[in-house]
Every structure is written in structure tokens, then in C-alpha cells.
Design a protein around this motif. Structure first.
Motif, PDB file in Angstrom:
ATOM      1  N   TRP A 214       0.823  -1.209   0.000  1.00  0.00           N
ATOM      2  CA  TRP A 214       0.000   0.000   0.000  1.00  0.00           C
ATOM      3  C   TRP A 214       0.855   1.255   0.000  1.00  0.00           C
ATOM      4  N   GLU A 215       2.054   1.182   0.599  1.00  0.00           N
ATOM      5  CA  GLU A 215       2.959   2.335   0.584  1.00  0.00           C
ATOM      6  C   GLU A 215       3.493   2.571  -0.824  1.00  0.00           C
ATOM      7  N   LEU A 216       3.807   1.484  -1.515  1.00  0.00           N
ATOM      8  CA  LEU A 216       4.297   1.602  -2.888  1.00  0.00           C
ATOM      9  C   LEU A 216       3.219   2.192  -3.792  1.00  0.00           C
ATOM     10  N   ASP A 217       1.989   1.703  -3.641  1.00  0.00           N
ATOM     11  CA  ASP A 217       0.882   2.223  -4.455  1.00  0.00           C
ATOM     12  C   ASP A 217       0.634   3.705  -4.162  1.00  0.00           C
ATOM     13  N   SER A 218       0.664   4.075  -2.890  1.00  0.00           N
ATOM     14  CA  SER A 218       0.429   5.469  -2.513  1.00  0.00           C
ATOM     15  C   SER A 218       1.529   6.377  -3.062  1.00  0.00           C
ATOM     16  N   ALA A 219       2.771   5.909  -2.995  1.00  0.00           N
ATOM     17  CA  ALA A 219       3.888   6.709  -3.497  1.00  0.00           C
ATOM     18  C   ALA A 219       3.794   6.894  -5.009  1.00  0.00           C
ATOM     19  N   GLU A 220       3.449   5.834  -5.726  1.00  0.00           N
ATOM     20  CA  GLU A 220       3.316   5.942  -7.182  1.00  0.00           C
ATOM     21  C   GLU A 220       2.183   6.893  -7.555  1.00  0.00           C
ATOM     22  N   LEU A 221       1.067   6.815  -6.830  1.00  0.00           N
ATOM     23  CA  LEU A 221      -0.061   7.709  -7.085  1.00  0.00           C
ATOM     24  C   LEU A 221       0.325   9.154  -6.791  1.00  0.00           C
ATOM     25  N   PHE A 222       1.087   9.363  -5.725  1.00  0.00           N
ATOM     26  CA  PHE A 222       1.533  10.705  -5.362  1.00  0.00           C
ATOM     27  C   PHE A 222       2.406  11.287  -6.471  1.00  0.00           C
ATOM     28  N   ILE A 223       3.350  10.503  -6.963  1.00  0.00           N
ATOM     29  CA  ILE A 223       4.258  10.974  -8.016  1.00  0.00           C
ATOM     30  C   ILE A 223       3.471  11.311  -9.278  1.00  0.00           C
ATOM     31  N   ASP A 224       2.516  10.469  -9.643  1.00  0.00           N
ATOM     32  CA  ASP A 224       1.757  10.670 -10.880  1.00  0.00           C
ATOM     33  C   ASP A 224       0.868  11.904 -10.827  1.00  0.00           C
ATOM     34  N   GLN A 225       0.346  12.228  -9.645  1.00  0.00           N
ATOM     35  CA  GLN A 225      -0.644  13.295  -9.539  1.00  0.00           C
ATOM     36  C   GLN A 225      -0.088  14.616  -9.028  1.00  0.00           C
ATOM     37  N   PHE A 226       1.162  14.632  -8.566  1.00  0.00           N
ATOM     38  CA  PHE A 226       1.695  15.861  -7.979  1.00  0.00           C
ATOM     39  C   PHE A 226       1.947  16.913  -9.052  1.00  0.00           C
ATOM     40  N   VAL A 227       1.599  18.136  -8.723  1.00  0.00           N
ATOM     41  CA  VAL A 227       1.813  19.264  -9.629  1.00  0.00           C
ATOM     42  C   VAL A 227       2.600  20.340  -8.887  1.00  0.00           C
ATOM     43  N   PRO A 228       3.752  20.781  -9.422  1.00  0.00           N
ATOM     44  CA  PRO A 228       4.337  20.380 -10.708  1.00  0.00           C
ATOM     45  C   PRO A 228       5.089  19.050 -10.585  1.00  0.00           C
ATOM     46  N   TYR A 229       5.095  18.291 -11.663  1.00  0.00           N
ATOM     47  CA  TYR A 229       5.691  16.954 -11.635  1.00  0.00           C
ATOM     48  C   TYR A 229       7.176  17.001 -11.312  1.00  0.00           C
ATOM     49  N   ALA A 230       7.871  18.079 -11.745  1.00  0.00           N
ATOM     50  CA  ALA A 230       9.320  18.167 -11.539  1.00  0.00           C
ATOM     51  C   ALA A 230       9.687  18.140 -10.060  1.00  0.00           C
ATOM     52  N   ALA A 231       8.772  18.577  -9.184  1.00  0.00           N
ATOM     53  CA  ALA A 231       9.071  18.618  -7.751  1.00  0.00           C
ATOM     54  C   ALA A 231       8.534  17.404  -7.004  1.00  0.00           C
ATOM     55  N   ALA A 232       7.893  16.484  -7.716  1.00  0.00           N
ATOM     56  CA  ALA A 232       7.209  15.367  -7.055  1.00  0.00           C
ATOM     57  C   ALA A 232       8.166  14.495  -6.258  1.00  0.00           C
ATOM     58  N   TRP A 233       9.306  14.162  -6.840  1.00  0.00           N
ATOM     59  CA  TRP A 233      10.240  13.265  -6.157  1.00  0.00           C
ATOM     60  C   TRP A 233      10.834  13.926  -4.909  1.00  0.00           C
ATOM     61  N   ASP A 234      11.115  15.222  -4.999  1.00  0.00           N
ATOM     62  CA  ASP A 234      11.637  15.934  -3.830  1.00  0.00           C
ATOM     63  C   ASP A 234      10.626  15.951  -2.695  1.00  0.00           C
ATOM     64  N   ARG A 235       9.341  16.156  -3.036  1.00  0.00           N
ATOM     65  CA  ARG A 235       8.305  16.196  -2.010  1.00  0.00           C
ATOM     66  C   ARG A 235       8.087  14.811  -1.390  1.00  0.00           C
ATOM     67  N   LEU A 236       8.205  13.765  -2.199  1.00  0.00           N
ATOM     68  CA  LEU A 236       8.086  12.411  -1.655  1.00  0.00           C
ATOM     69  C   LEU A 236       9.246  12.131  -0.700  1.00  0.00           C
ATOM     70  N   ALA A 237      10.455  12.520  -1.089  1.00  0.00           N
ATOM     71  CA  ALA A 237      11.619  12.316  -0.228  1.00  0.00           C
ATOM     72  C   ALA A 237      11.464  13.074   1.080  1.00  0.00           C
ATOM     73  N   GLN A 238      10.937  14.292   1.011  1.00  0.00           N
ATOM     74  CA  GLN A 238      10.736  15.072   2.232  1.00  0.00           C
ATOM     75  C   GLN A 238       9.708  14.400   3.134  1.00  0.00           C
ATOM     76  N   ALA A 239       8.641  13.864   2.551  1.00  0.00           N
ATOM     77  CA  ALA A 239       7.627  13.168   3.337  1.00  0.00           C
ATOM     78  C   ALA A 239       8.223  11.971   4.066  1.00  0.00           C
ATOM     79  N   LEU A 240       9.142  11.259   3.405  1.00  0.00           N
ATOM     80  CA  LEU A 240       9.783  10.112   4.043  1.00  0.00           C
ATOM     81  C   LEU A 240      10.696  10.566   5.186  1.00  0.00           C
TER      82      LEU A 240
END
Length: 250
Positions: A214-240
Motif C-alpha cells: 500500500w505504501e508503494l501504491d500510494s507513493a506511485e499515485l503521489f508521483i503521478d498526480q503531484f503538480v508540478p511533476y518536476a518537484a514530485a520526487w523531492d516532495r516524496l523524499a521530504q515526506a519520508l
């Protein structure tokens, strides 16, 4: 001897979050009695017999079954000892400021392990990567970062730190340039990987484990839907980096 008992109690306090004697700076006749007096005597005697070796004492404690307990659900024990004074489980504890900041730097691969030297100002500096123990302390004007995370007052004695939960703490973790810089560094360390493999690598580096489904699915959904996409990975890393799993010792 009193000296050995006091030292053992302070080390126990550091490892368990609460001493065998609740008042580490007061072993007087009006202080509360030890929760485990025979254990305190045994550890003090062992401490002296081993040449006052703190390393040996810590090893003895952390290899014990008591220290290696997890959080367990025993309704009977919880009813009889709701504060867990008798140590029927390990209490969940939040990292102190130094441990929290150093852990974030270590996970991001950005911790400077250089020893000794002059202290450095670390507040509001995104590129400050020395261990927090080398942070500059102004005794008359303690930096707000230290006050926010319950740092001991430098102008008075402090037997133990107290843990508070205040709005400034999550606000710092969500908005600090320092945390944002470590998140970017974490993403850079797995830049060669793509998609699911990059997410898995970030979880392994941060939590030392693979993500649950469920964590993997949530992370993939977060990356796909985050706007702007260029910052998605940074925001996921910060959340972790600022999650409870990073901030607490289970």
C-alpha cells in the motif's frame, strides 16, 4: 557508591527515556524510590567491577531482553501498570534534536563525520552538514531551532530533557530549507533508478526496509498526480524524511 548509581541511572534514562530513579539529579531521601532497586544495585556494582567502563555498561543493557522488547499489547499489564514503570514493554520515544538532525543528514548521505574543531552556526543554513553536537550555542540567546525541539537550557543544569509537541515542530520540518536540501540530496542519490525501483531504493535508504504494497501504491499515485511533476520526487523524499518512522524509536 552513589556516583556509580547516579551514572548508571543517567545511562538507563538515555536508553529507555526514563530512569530507574525518576529524578536523575536527586537521589536524596525525599526523592522517589527506584522502580527496580536490586537492578540498580546490580548494574552499579557491575559498572565499578568493569573499571567504570560506560561502553561495557551500555553493551550489557542493550543486549538484555528488557531493552530488546517491542511495543506489545498486554491488556492485563496495561491495566496494572499503565505508565509502564515496570518495563513490560519498550516505550516509543521521539528522537532528540541532535539524533533527529543527524539521522536526516545520514540518510541523505550528507553527514560530515569530521571530529573536533570550532562550533558552527547551523540554524537556517541548508548547507550545514556537520553533526549537531558542533552547532553553535549562544547561552544568552538560544537559537529558535534548539528551543523548538526541546534543547536543554545552556545556562542552567538540566538532569533530563522533556519532550513537547508544539505546532512549530511540524512547521519547521515541512518548510525548512535544510530539510528540503536533504530531500533533494536523497533523490540525487537514487537518480539512476526509475519509477518503482527508485521508490523502493528511497524506502530502503530511509527506513532500512522495502515499502509495503500500500505504501508503494500510494507513493506511485503521489508521483503521478503531484503538480508540478518536476518537484514530485523531492516532495516524496521530504515526506519520508519527516515521517513518524524517522522521528521515533520503536
Amino acid at each position: 557508591p552513589l556516583t556509580a548509581r547516579v551514572m548508571v541511572n543517567r545511562i538507563w534514562l538515555q536508553l529507555f527515556g526514563q530512569g530507574l530513579v525518576k529524578t536523575p539529579s536527586d537521589f536524596g531521601v525525599r526523592a522517589e524510590l527506584p522502580s527496580h532497586p536490586k537492578l540498580l544495585d546490580h548494574l552499579a556494582a557491575e559498572f565499578v567491577a568493569n573499571g567504570w567502563s560506560m561502553k561495557q555498561l551500555i553493551r550489557s543493557i542493550v543486549l538484555s531482553t528488557t531493552y530488546q522488547q517491542g511495543e506489545t499489547a498486554h491488556a492485563e499489564y496495561a491495566e496494572r501498570d499503565p505508565s509502564n514503570r515496570l518495563l513490560w514493554q519498550m516505550n516509543r520515544r521521539r528522537l532528540d534534536l541532535e539524533s533527529m538532525r543527524d539521522s536526516v543528514l545520514a540518510v541523505a548521505g550528507n553527514l560530515d563525520l569530521k571530529q573536533s574543531g570550532r562550533s558552527e552556526k547551523i540554524e537556517n543554513k541548508s548547507n550545514a552538514n556537520r553533526r549537531t553536537i558542533y552547532g553553535f550555542i549562544d547561552r544568552q540567546n538560544l537559537p529558535s531551532l534548539f528551543r523548538t525541539f526541546d534543547f536543554a537550557g545552556p545556562d542552567t543544569t538540566c538532569g533530563r530533557r522533556f519532550t513537547t509537541t508544539i505546532p512549530q515542530q511540524p512547521l519547521y520540518l515541512l518548510n525548512s530549507p535544510f530539510i528540503e536540501a536533504q530531500a533533494k540530496r536523497l533523490v540525487e542519490s537514487v537518480q539512476a533508478l526509475k519509477g518503482e525501483e527508485r521508490i523502493r531504493a528511497m524506502f530502503r535508504q530511509t527506513y532500512q526496509r522495502d515499502p509495503k504494497d500500500w505504501e508503494l501504491d500510494s507513493a506511485e499515485l503521489f508521483i503521478d498526480q503531484f503538480v508540478p511533476y518536476a518537484a514530485a520526487w523531492d516532495r516524496l523524499a521530504q515526506a519520508l524524511l519527516v515521517s513518524n518512522e524517522m522521528m521515533f524509536i520503536d
